[in-house]
Scaffold this motif. Structure first.
Motif, PDB file in Angstrom:
ATOM      1  N   GLU A  21     -17.188 -10.718 -68.581  1.00  8.12           N
ATOM      2  CA  GLU A  21     -18.194 -11.098 -67.719  1.00  8.12           C
ATOM      3  C   GLU A  21     -18.011 -10.717 -66.268  1.00  8.12           C
ATOM      4  O   GLU A  21     -19.189 -10.320 -65.534  1.00  8.12           O
ATOM      5  N   PHE A  22     -16.789 -10.751 -65.846  1.00  7.13           N
ATOM      6  CA  PHE A  22     -16.583 -10.370 -64.346  1.00  7.13           C
ATOM      7  C   PHE A  22     -16.883  -8.875 -64.293  1.00  7.13           C
ATOM      8  O   PHE A  22     -17.416  -8.388 -63.347  1.00  7.13           O
ATOM      9  N   GLU A  70     -19.069  -7.247 -66.049  1.00 11.31           N
ATOM     10  CA  GLU A  70     -20.651  -7.054 -65.880  1.00 11.31           C
ATOM     11  C   GLU A  70     -21.111  -7.536 -64.667  1.00 11.31           C
ATOM     12  O   GLU A  70     -21.946  -6.855 -63.858  1.00 11.31           O
ATOM     13  N   ASP A  71     -20.598  -8.637 -64.111  1.00  8.43           N
ATOM     14  CA  ASP A  71     -20.700  -8.943 -62.491  1.00  8.43           C
ATOM     15  C   ASP A  71     -20.376  -7.832 -61.559  1.00  8.43           C
ATOM     16  O   ASP A  71     -21.320  -7.526 -60.786  1.00  8.43           O
ATOM     17  N   PHE A  72     -19.375  -7.109 -61.866  1.00  2.60           N
ATOM     18  CA  PHE A  72     -18.722  -6.130 -60.775  1.00  2.60           C
ATOM     19  C   PHE A  72     -19.898  -4.753 -60.748  1.00  2.60           C
ATOM     20  O   PHE A  72     -20.195  -3.992 -59.928  1.00  2.60           O
ATOM     21  N   SER A  73     -20.256  -4.708 -62.076  1.00  3.56           N
ATOM     22  CA  SER A  73     -20.915  -3.342 -62.741  1.00  3.56           C
ATOM     23  C   SER A  73     -22.214  -3.436 -61.847  1.00  3.56           C
ATOM     24  O   SER A  73     -22.806  -2.207 -61.797  1.00  3.56           O
ATOM     25  N   GLU A  74     -22.814  -4.379 -61.824  1.00  2.79           N
ATOM     26  CA  GLU A  74     -24.451  -4.464 -61.400  1.00  2.79           C
ATOM     27  C   GLU A  74     -24.632  -3.918 -60.198  1.00  2.79           C
ATOM     28  O   GLU A  74     -23.770  -4.140 -59.161  1.00  2.79           O
ATOM     29  N   ASP A  75     -25.716  -3.126 -59.902  1.00  2.00           N
ATOM     30  CA  ASP A  75     -25.843  -2.435 -58.596  1.00  2.00           C
ATOM     31  C   ASP A  75     -24.957  -1.202 -58.584  1.00  2.00           C
ATOM     32  O   ASP A  75     -25.232  -0.896 -57.470  1.00  2.00           O
ATOM     33  N   THR A  77     -14.194 -14.168 -70.053  1.00  3.33           N
ATOM     34  CA  THR A  77     -14.370 -14.375 -68.539  1.00  3.33           C
ATOM     35  C   THR A  77     -14.091 -13.019 -67.932  1.00  3.33           C
ATOM     36  O   THR A  77     -14.964 -12.716 -66.995  1.00  3.33           O
ATOM     37  N   MET A  78     -13.046 -12.282 -68.302  1.00  4.15           N
ATOM     38  CA  MET A  78     -12.850 -10.993 -67.755  1.00  4.15           C
ATOM     39  C   MET A  78     -13.819 -10.051 -67.959  1.00  4.15           C
ATOM     40  O   MET A  78     -14.264  -9.062 -67.179  1.00  4.15           O
ATOM     41  N   MET A 123     -14.500  -5.942 -54.656  1.00  3.71           N
ATOM     42  CA  MET A 123     -15.976  -5.450 -54.810  1.00  3.71           C
ATOM     43  C   MET A 123     -16.152  -4.646 -53.588  1.00  3.71           C
ATOM     44  O   MET A 123     -16.815  -3.800 -53.630  1.00  3.71           O
ATOM     45  N   ALA A 174     -11.618 -11.279 -55.787  1.00  2.81           N
ATOM     46  CA  ALA A 174     -12.741 -10.605 -56.206  1.00  2.81           C
ATOM     47  C   ALA A 174     -13.300  -9.927 -54.941  1.00  2.81           C
ATOM     48  O   ALA A 174     -14.137  -8.925 -55.217  1.00  2.81           O
TER      49      ALA A 174
END
Lengths: 199, 130
Positions: free
Chosen positions: B109-110, B112-117, B106-107, B78, B74
């Motif tokens: 949500e990941f 979304e985690d990665f696309s933030e910022d 889960t994937m 990033m 991960a």
């Protein structure tokens, strides 16, 4: 439970074999009664992680566990075993090459929930920092864990942690209840670290 | 001279990687929990860094489709997205398609985690039949 190192005097070979089976049957039965599906204690390597992980996925899939649960258990398993491989203070071999780390990993089922326990010795000097990290993670709710994960994703790893923090957050995000952890004195220099995750 | 295409065959625990520098079509698919994440991703970082010094005028499309990745992967992923974000901020057109199985929360949500910022790349969450 103690195992006889040699044939007890007077015992026939047949009796000894019976005792042998009885001892290990008891050992196996007590694991089964605790709902333990897999139990490993000893030196772990990336190869062992891979093989145990495959067996775990296969076992869960054969028993029709839903895809999301299989993925969660697998993810926690990988992070836990990689923590042992990277941080166990009981290791042999040459650093970075043919090195083995000692620890234990237990996967079971309790009242319909999967649990994964890992244990390994750590340096006593590392205990306060590990405790601090785990307490912090335990104090966070789902949204705060998500925010903490996103922040760690973008940060360079802390010195010497090899990325331990993000691994622990990943574990906490897959867990259905707060992480349980504990330390027990092992020897002058080391403590036994234990982490239990319910899914 | 166009940079040589980077292809890495997928294994049971490392993704299939195909970075076609001539066309700007990049992809990473499969499982990712390699024994040594730094050793696996290092050459990918190096090739990408070299390419981004003079990216193709048509821009870059990166397709990501993971079944599972561990936390070390991960962080590496990033790192790749941040390199692309930086290049996009400098004017390169970058599109990232994050594919996930429709039953895999889960994937998603990941993604979304990665696309933030990520402000300068176009990031698409793409649901596929699981």
């Amino acid at each position: 439970m103690t195992l006889p190192a040699i044939l007890p005097s007077g015992a026939t070979n047949f009796e000894y074999r019976e005792m042998l089976a009885a001892q290990y049957a008891n050992f196996k039965r007590s694991l089964d009664e605790k709902g333990i599906i897999f139990s490993f204690s000893g030196y772990v390597s990336e190869g062992i992680l891979f093989s145990l992980g495959e067996a775990l996925r296969q076992k869960m899939t054969l028993e029709d566990a839903d895809v999301t649960t299989v993925k969660k258990v697998f993810s926690v398993f990988v992070e836990q075993v990689q923590n042992i491989i990277r941080y166990s203070a009981d290791r042999i071999g040459e650093a970075g090459r043919s090195e083995l780390s000692s620890g234990m990993v237990i996967i079971g089922m309790q009242e319909g929930d999967f649990f994964i326990v890992c244990g390994n010795v750590v340096r006593q000097d590392d205990v306060p920092r590990l405790r601090e990290r785990l307490d912090h993670i335990r104090s966070l709710d789902r949204d705060e864990l998500k925010a903490h994960y996103r922040q760690q994703l973008r940060e360079a790893p802390e010195d010497g942690s090899k990325g331990a923090t993000i691994g622990l957050i990943e574990i906490a995000r897959r867990a259905s209840s707060p992480l349980e952890y504990d330390f027990e004195e092992w020897d002058d220099q080391r403590a036994f670290f234990c982490l239990k995750v319910s899914i | 001279m166009t940079q040589e295409r980077l292809t890495i065959a997928g294994t049971e625990r490392s993704p299939e990687v195909d970075f076609d520098f001539a066309s700007g079509r990049f992809s990473m698919r499969g499982e990712s929990y390699p024994e040594d994440a730094a050793a696996f991703f290092g050459p990918i970082f190096d090739a990408l860094r070299r390419y981004l010094q003079a990216p193709a005028p048509d821009g870059i499309t990166l397709d990501i489709e993971f079944i599972y990745f561990n936390s070390s992967s991960a962080k590496a992923l990033m790192n790749i997205l941040e390199m692309l974000e930086k290049s996009a901020a400098d004017g390169t057109r970058v599109e990232i398609n994050w594919h996930y199985a429709d039953d895999d929360d889960t994937m998603k949500e990941f993604g979304e985690d990665f696309s933030e910022d990520l402000e300068h790349v176009t990031f698409n969450l793409v649901s596929v039949d699981g």
